[in-house]
Design a protein around this motif. Structure first.
Motif, PDB file in Angstrom:
ATOM      1  N   SER A 110      46.338  49.768  35.296  1.00 40.28           N
ATOM      2  CA  SER A 110      45.326  48.845  35.822  1.00 40.28           C
ATOM      3  C   SER A 110      44.598  48.162  34.665  1.00 40.28           C
ATOM      4  O   SER A 110      44.632  48.647  33.517  1.00 40.28           O
ATOM      5  CB  SER A 110      44.296  49.600  36.666  1.00 40.28           C
ATOM      6  OG  SER A 110      43.533  50.434  35.815  1.00 40.28           O
ATOM      7  N   GLY A 111      43.924  47.080  35.007  1.00 34.78           N
ATOM      8  CA  GLY A 111      43.121  46.380  34.001  1.00 34.78           C
ATOM      9  C   GLY A 111      42.005  47.263  33.482  1.00 34.78           C
ATOM     10  O   GLY A 111      41.663  47.228  32.293  1.00 34.78           O
ATOM     11  N   SER A 112      41.439  48.085  34.358  1.00 29.02           N
ATOM     12  CA  SER A 112      40.362  48.987  33.931  1.00 29.02           C
ATOM     13  C   SER A 112      40.870  49.942  32.856  1.00 29.02           C
ATOM     14  O   SER A 112      40.226  50.146  31.822  1.00 29.02           O
ATOM     15  CB  SER A 112      39.858  49.826  35.106  1.00 29.02           C
ATOM     16  OG  SER A 112      39.425  49.004  36.160  1.00 29.02           O
ATOM     17  N   ASN A 115      41.378  48.174  29.605  1.00 25.56           N
ATOM     18  CA  ASN A 115      40.121  47.962  28.874  1.00 25.56           C
ATOM     19  C   ASN A 115      39.563  49.276  28.327  1.00 25.56           C
ATOM     20  O   ASN A 115      39.005  49.307  27.225  1.00 25.56           O
ATOM     21  CB  ASN A 115      39.106  47.240  29.767  1.00 25.56           C
ATOM     22  CG  ASN A 115      39.453  45.773  29.931  1.00 25.56           C
ATOM     23  OD1 ASN A 115      40.041  45.165  29.038  1.00 25.56           O
ATOM     24  ND2 ASN A 115      39.120  45.196  31.067  1.00 25.56           N
ATOM     25  N   TYR A 138      32.873  41.177  33.857  1.00 19.90           N
ATOM     26  CA  TYR A 138      33.441  42.260  34.677  1.00 19.90           C
ATOM     27  C   TYR A 138      34.712  42.737  33.992  1.00 19.90           C
ATOM     28  O   TYR A 138      35.615  41.941  33.725  1.00 19.90           O
ATOM     29  CB  TYR A 138      33.778  41.780  36.102  1.00 19.90           C
ATOM     30  CG  TYR A 138      34.368  42.898  36.934  1.00 19.90           C
ATOM     31  CD1 TYR A 138      33.543  43.809  37.592  1.00 19.90           C
ATOM     32  CD2 TYR A 138      35.755  43.088  37.027  1.00 19.90           C
ATOM     33  CE1 TYR A 138      34.090  44.861  38.337  1.00 19.90           C
ATOM     34  CE2 TYR A 138      36.296  44.140  37.766  1.00 19.90           C
ATOM     35  CZ  TYR A 138      35.452  45.024  38.411  1.00 19.90           C
ATOM     36  OH  TYR A 138      35.981  46.075  39.133  1.00 19.90           O
ATOM     37  N   HIS A 139      34.772  44.042  33.727  1.00 19.48           N
ATOM     38  CA  HIS A 139      35.961  44.573  33.041  1.00 19.48           C
ATOM     39  C   HIS A 139      36.619  45.711  33.795  1.00 19.48           C
ATOM     40  O   HIS A 139      37.503  46.367  33.244  1.00 19.48           O
ATOM     41  CB  HIS A 139      35.592  45.015  31.619  1.00 19.48           C
ATOM     42  CG  HIS A 139      35.167  43.870  30.735  1.00 19.48           C
ATOM     43  ND1 HIS A 139      36.055  42.911  30.290  1.00 19.48           N
ATOM     44  CD2 HIS A 139      33.954  43.516  30.234  1.00 19.48           C
ATOM     45  CE1 HIS A 139      35.406  42.028  29.539  1.00 19.48           C
ATOM     46  NE2 HIS A 139      34.129  42.362  29.490  1.00 19.48           N
ATOM     47  N   GLY A 140      36.163  46.016  35.016  1.00 21.19           N
ATOM     48  CA  GLY A 140      36.858  47.035  35.802  1.00 21.19           C
ATOM     49  C   GLY A 140      35.927  48.093  36.345  1.00 21.19           C
ATOM     50  O   GLY A 140      34.710  48.047  36.142  1.00 21.19           O
ATOM     51  N   GLU A 211      35.892  38.082  28.414  1.00 15.22           N
ATOM     52  CA  GLU A 211      36.872  37.325  29.208  1.00 15.22           C
ATOM     53  C   GLU A 211      36.723  35.860  28.780  1.00 15.22           C
ATOM     54  O   GLU A 211      35.613  35.326  28.842  1.00 15.22           O
ATOM     55  CB  GLU A 211      36.531  37.396  30.696  1.00 15.22           C
ATOM     56  CG  GLU A 211      36.427  38.769  31.295  1.00 15.22           C
ATOM     57  CD  GLU A 211      35.480  38.754  32.508  1.00 15.22           C
ATOM     58  OE1 GLU A 211      35.941  38.475  33.620  1.00 15.22           O
ATOM     59  OE2 GLU A 211      34.271  39.024  32.333  1.00 15.22           O
ATOM     60  N   VAL A 216      35.425  37.635  37.841  1.00 19.30           N
ATOM     61  CA  VAL A 216      34.505  38.041  38.903  1.00 19.30           C
ATOM     62  C   VAL A 216      33.197  37.254  38.780  1.00 19.30           C
ATOM     63  O   VAL A 216      32.542  36.936  39.767  1.00 19.30           O
ATOM     64  CB  VAL A 216      34.269  39.573  38.833  1.00 19.30           C
ATOM     65  CG1 VAL A 216      33.189  40.012  39.800  1.00 19.30           C
ATOM     66  CG2 VAL A 216      35.576  40.309  39.120  1.00 19.30           C
ATOM     67  N   ASP A 244      39.906  39.950  27.050  1.00 21.02           N
ATOM     68  CA  ASP A 244      40.339  40.486  28.346  1.00 21.02           C
ATOM     69  C   ASP A 244      41.005  39.335  29.095  1.00 21.02           C
ATOM     70  O   ASP A 244      40.337  38.453  29.636  1.00 21.02           O
ATOM     71  CB  ASP A 244      39.118  41.027  29.104  1.00 21.02           C
ATOM     72  CG  ASP A 244      39.476  41.538  30.504  1.00 21.02           C
ATOM     73  OD1 ASP A 244      40.532  41.147  31.032  1.00 21.02           O
ATOM     74  OD2 ASP A 244      38.676  42.309  31.071  1.00 21.02           O
ATOM     75  N   VAL A 246      42.954  39.571  31.717  1.00 25.78           N
ATOM     76  CA  VAL A 246      43.411  40.043  33.024  1.00 25.78           C
ATOM     77  C   VAL A 246      43.509  38.887  34.024  1.00 25.78           C
ATOM     78  O   VAL A 246      44.419  38.837  34.843  1.00 25.78           O
ATOM     79  CB  VAL A 246      42.492  41.180  33.520  1.00 25.78           C
ATOM     80  CG1 VAL A 246      42.717  41.492  34.995  1.00 25.78           C
ATOM     81  CG2 VAL A 246      42.724  42.440  32.681  1.00 25.78           C
ATOM     82  N   GLN A 247      42.597  37.923  33.953  1.00 25.66           N
ATOM     83  CA  GLN A 247      42.677  36.781  34.875  1.00 25.66           C
ATOM     84  C   GLN A 247      43.194  35.515  34.195  1.00 25.66           C
ATOM     85  O   GLN A 247      43.769  34.656  34.845  1.00 25.66           O
ATOM     86  CB  GLN A 247      41.299  36.508  35.513  1.00 25.66           C
ATOM     87  CG  GLN A 247      40.817  37.682  36.349  1.00 25.66           C
ATOM     88  CD  GLN A 247      39.910  37.293  37.512  1.00 25.66           C
ATOM     89  OE1 GLN A 247      39.775  36.146  37.897  1.00 25.66           O
ATOM     90  NE2 GLN A 247      39.273  38.303  38.102  1.00 25.66           N
ATOM     91  N   LYS A 274      46.906  42.394  36.504  1.00 27.55           N
ATOM     92  CA  LYS A 274      47.046  41.480  37.644  1.00 27.55           C
ATOM     93  C   LYS A 274      48.403  40.767  37.720  1.00 27.55           C
ATOM     94  O   LYS A 274      49.386  41.372  38.080  1.00 27.55           O
ATOM     95  CB  LYS A 274      45.903  40.468  37.663  1.00 27.55           C
ATOM     96  CG  LYS A 274      44.536  41.120  37.991  1.00 27.55           C
ATOM     97  CD  LYS A 274      43.554  40.105  38.516  1.00 27.55           C
ATOM     98  CE  LYS A 274      42.137  40.646  38.638  1.00 27.55           C
ATOM     99  NZ  LYS A 274      41.946  41.584  39.732  1.00 27.55           N
TER     100      LYS A 274
END
Ligand SMILES: Cc1ncc(COP(=O)(O)O)c(C=O)c1O
Length: 429
Positions: A110-112, A115, A138-140, A211, A216, A244, A246-247, A274
């Motif tokens: 997972s992204g969490s 991180n 937001y990082h998870g 990010e 988020v 980060d 992730v997005q 993701k």
């Protein structure tokens, strides 16, 4: 036939109250094809959210499905104790495109967790528990990822073994520096960073994690070059920079393959999750070998780099690169901006349209102010659904609508989605 309402009742009865579905009458997605999904009652929707930017190259993408089915029929799990070819190959491919020199890759689920790993590495490498993160980040949801999250709606605890300071960043609409131009804004945030380091830390800081566009946080987007300017200060103190992605990864911003590339910066670490598995659990971290190898004991993530996930990852990555979806994200993003801009400009309750490529958001406010209005964001969400369009919500006050079509979205799909969005905006007073 199972109905949406029945599933909602069962969902509410068994899941904790801090997870809750979108919509007054939530839907259960039964299946999808390309940019469209169908709920269990047979209603069709154009999907401009992808389950939070995670179905990235279309539902039931034939090449991803074939890769997953083929791998599932061979072996689904082995772990890093064995030499899985899809895992090794995907690591090689991601290292090569990461832009990080002498890169090593560690897969997580997972992204969490990715991180968490970045923070573990940075704090070990720098022998410091001090970390910097951005406001509105937001990082998870893991314990460490929560500590570096700056978003009251999503911050479930303030307990942490880390000493974290949050610096001013890209959420310009609500920044004390919002009236400044790009250059002044960046300079003011760099000054803030310097002051936080000088006044609020005890010497050596491990890293700054950011990010490039806050997901988020409602796609808050700093000026290009922003993180490059920040890194000059970080470099003076030996502080690592973690991006980060992730997005923002895999070409979604259109201009670049990674979000950090808008900033004239080379990160020390990059985290991803993701979209890369197109829905299959796949995440990880890229770091310079010197930083990655800082852990001197054994380390292991049971499902990290799982053959099924990495087979999906390879097929997704091939699909993105073979079809130049970054270029499509740029072209389709521009088409979407051009169509949305006029309605945003004439609507007094939309503060701004922001983001890049196929990650754009509008923030809803009370007319002619910047006072957040989550009610109107909810009305946009529901109005779009009524018209057969799924978009997402986000933002610090739940007042941002996030619009994130698939990376292979067509011009016709963009036009269809934008028409639904514009009609919805126009019906709301
Ligand atoms: C930027 C960013 N980082 C990390 C995460 C956490 O990823 P996951 O939910 O896979 O743990 C998310 C999830 O939304 C995210 O948007």
């Amino acid at each position: 036939m199972t109905t949406n309402a029945e599933l909602f009742e069962r969902y509410t009865a068994i899941l904790p109250p801090y997870v809750h579905p979108l919509y007054e009458e939530p839907i259960s997605i039964d299946h999808g094809e390309g940019g469209y999904v169908w709920d269990v009652e047979g209603n069709r929707y154009l999907d401009f959210f992808g389950g939070v930017l995670t179905t990235m190259v279309g539902h039931a993408n034939p090449s991803v499905v074939a890769a997953v089915q083929e791998q599932a029929a061979k072996v689904m799990h082995t772990s890093t104790l064995y030499l899985s070819e899809p895992m090794i190959e995907l690591a090689e491919r991601i290292a090569a495109i990461s832009g990080i020199p002498d890169a090593r890759v560690f897969f997580t689920t997972s992204g969490s967790e990715a991180n968490d790993t970045a923070i573990l590495l940075a704090t070990s490498y720098r022998r410091s528990n001090q970390v910097l993160a951005m406001r509105n980040s937001y990082h998870g949801r893991s314990f460490t990822a929560q500590a570096i999250t700056s978003h009251s709606a999503w911050s479930s605890t303030s307990l942490s073994g880390l000493a974290v300071n949050f610096v001013q960043g890209g959420y310009r609409l609500r920044s004390p520096f919002r009236h400044m131009d790009d250059e002044e804004f960046t300079a003011a945030c760099v000054d803030d960073l310097q002051q936080v380091i000088d006044m609020m830390t005890a010497g050596d800081v491990a890293c700054l994690i950011a990010e490039p566009i806050q997901g988020v946080g409602g796609f808050a987007t700093p000026p290009d070059g922003f993180f490059g300017a920040m890194q000059k200060v970080l470099a003076n103190h030996g502080i690592l920079f973690v991006t980060d992605e992730v997005q923002t990864g895999w070409g979604r911003t259109g201009e670049h393959f990674w979000g950090y590339q808008a900033h004239d910066i080379v990160p020390d670490m990059l985290t991803f999750a993701k979209g890369v598995g197109n829905g299959i659990t796949l995440a990880g971290i890229v770091a310079r070998a010197e930083v990655m190898d800082t852990i001197k004991v054994l380390s292991f993530s049971t499902f990290g780099g799982n053959p099924l996930s990495t087979a999906a990852g390879l097929a997704t990555l091939d699909y993105v690169l073979d079809n130049d979806l970054q270029a499509n994200a740029k072209a389709m993003g521009e088409r979407m901006t051009a169509a949305l801009r006029p309605v945003v400009e004439r609507t007094p309750w939309i503060a701004e349209l922001r983001g890049k490529g196929l990650m754009q958001a509008i923030e809803t406010v009370h007319p002619d102010s910047i006072e957040p209005d989550a009610g109107r964001a909810g009305a946009v969400l529901e109005g779009c659904k009524r018209r057969g369009l799924l978009v997402g919500k986000g933002g610090l006050y739940g007042n941002a609508i996030r619009i994130t079509p698939m990376l292979d979205v067509t011009a016709d799909e963009i036009d269809e989605g934008v028409t639904a969005l514009v009609e919805t905006i126009e019906e709301i007073s």
